[in-house]
Design an enzyme around this catalytic site. Sequence first.
Site, PDB file in Angstrom:
ATOM      1  N   PRO A   2       0.821  -1.219   0.000  1.00  0.00           N
ATOM      2  CA  PRO A   2       0.000   0.000   0.000  1.00  0.00           C
ATOM      3  C   PRO A   2       0.854   1.269   0.000  1.00  0.00           C
ATOM      4  CG  PRO A   2      -0.704  -1.548   1.696  1.00  0.00           C
ATOM      5  CD  PRO A   2       0.623  -2.007   1.197  1.00  0.00           C
ATOM      6  N   GLU A   3       0.805   2.004  -1.086  1.00  0.00           N
ATOM      7  CA  GLU A   3       1.414   3.334  -1.158  1.00  0.00           C
ATOM      8  C   GLU A   3       0.273   4.320  -1.413  1.00  0.00           C
ATOM      9  OE1 GLU A   3       4.750   3.299  -3.893  1.00  0.00           O
ATOM     10  OE2 GLU A   3       5.176   1.206  -3.449  1.00  0.00           O
ATOM     11  N   HIS A 102      -5.292 -13.476  10.316  1.00  0.00           N
ATOM     12  CA  HIS A 102      -4.555 -12.287  10.765  1.00  0.00           C
ATOM     13  C   HIS A 102      -5.420 -11.053  10.960  1.00  0.00           C
ATOM     14  CE1 HIS A 102      -0.699 -14.313  10.308  1.00  0.00           C
ATOM     15  NE2 HIS A 102      -1.135 -14.786   9.152  1.00  0.00           N
ATOM     16  N   ARG A 121       1.636  -9.324   8.163  1.00  0.00           N
ATOM     17  CA  ARG A 121       3.012  -9.177   8.641  1.00  0.00           C
ATOM     18  C   ARG A 121       3.122  -8.570  10.038  1.00  0.00           C
ATOM     19  NH1 ARG A 121       5.848  -8.610   3.715  1.00  0.00           N
ATOM     20  NH2 ARG A 121       7.776  -8.098   4.736  1.00  0.00           N
ATOM     21  N   ARG A 165      19.177  18.325  -1.404  1.00  0.00           N
ATOM     22  CA  ARG A 165      19.577  16.965  -1.050  1.00  0.00           C
ATOM     23  C   ARG A 165      20.594  16.405  -2.033  1.00  0.00           C
ATOM     24  NH1 ARG A 165      15.358  14.681   2.158  1.00  0.00           N
ATOM     25  NH2 ARG A 165      16.691  12.852   2.203  1.00  0.00           N
TER      26      ARG A 165
END
Length: 295
Positions: A2-3, A102, A121, A165
């Site tokens: 998921p982004e 889960h 996870r 940067r």
Amino acid sequence: MPELPEVETVCRTLRPRLVGRTVTGVRLLRPFVANCAPAEFAERVGGRRVEGVRRRGKYIVIELGASPGRPPDDLIFHLMMAGRLGHRPPGAAPPDPVEAKHTHAVFTLDDRSELAWADLRHFGRIHLVPRHQPEAIPPGLAALGPEPLAAGFTAARLASILRRRRAPLKLVLLDQAAVAGLGNIYADESLHRAGLHPLRPACSLDPGEVRALHRSLRAALREAIASGGTTLRTYVDGEGRRGAFQARLRVYGRTGKRCARPGCEGTVERVRVGGRSTHFCPLCQPPRTAVRNSR
DNA sequence: CTCCTTCCCTGGGAGC
DNA sequence: TGCTCCCAGGGAAGGA
């Protein structure tokens, strides 16, 4: 994974199901609430009305309205790599074995439907924070950079971020404090569309390259949202549907395959950058910009 | 401030 | 068939 496009899709599918509903019950099957004890969590969420569902970066924020004696709270989810936040009709069983095994939290709503939090996870986290209490916000959310699809995210804004940067482009795109919401898939896809090598120092781009990157990342994100996101393993939206963008990936996960750009003879390569697999086409994305014939 | 490393967690695939 | 090893990866924390 998921982004931004996947989280956006989850929010869009959940919003009409949740907004206006009241939470009537909370079952915490595993204690994955980061910042408060299970009993307090259930007490604070129970009885609340959902006022909004919104996305910020890769976070899902469910806005819980005030009730007598209780100020408004934000219920914040981060799906990390394998989290799911899904709506289930009344009485529905977990839709697949992953969720059967889960599912960590279930919120019952006043129409007897359920909002289920599952995470294969066990990396994802839930935060419950008072609406207007900055010090309670998870540090990653508090430090997020600009939303790349917002109107204010111009090429000039991106240029000012990259200028400061010296780290490789790939790492700066993954830095949520620089730009919010890009992960490994869309960082690689954006750089390929822009024709930029992932190891180029961020500050080395000329204005034309910055504009290309700005266009590319917004286009990749918009197209992915339109496709319902990318499903490589476990991702599904708020109604359990898989995404379709995996069929349109140009480099991510395509190591050793032919570059997807029509007519390109390149073969997708994989390198590690900052511990992350990074996919690129050496022909489309040369280490340095080829010297242009001037005039 | 920037940059880098380590850790967290489980399932699935490769190799033997 | 079953075992071990390794990989996937976002964010938090700590060190240089």
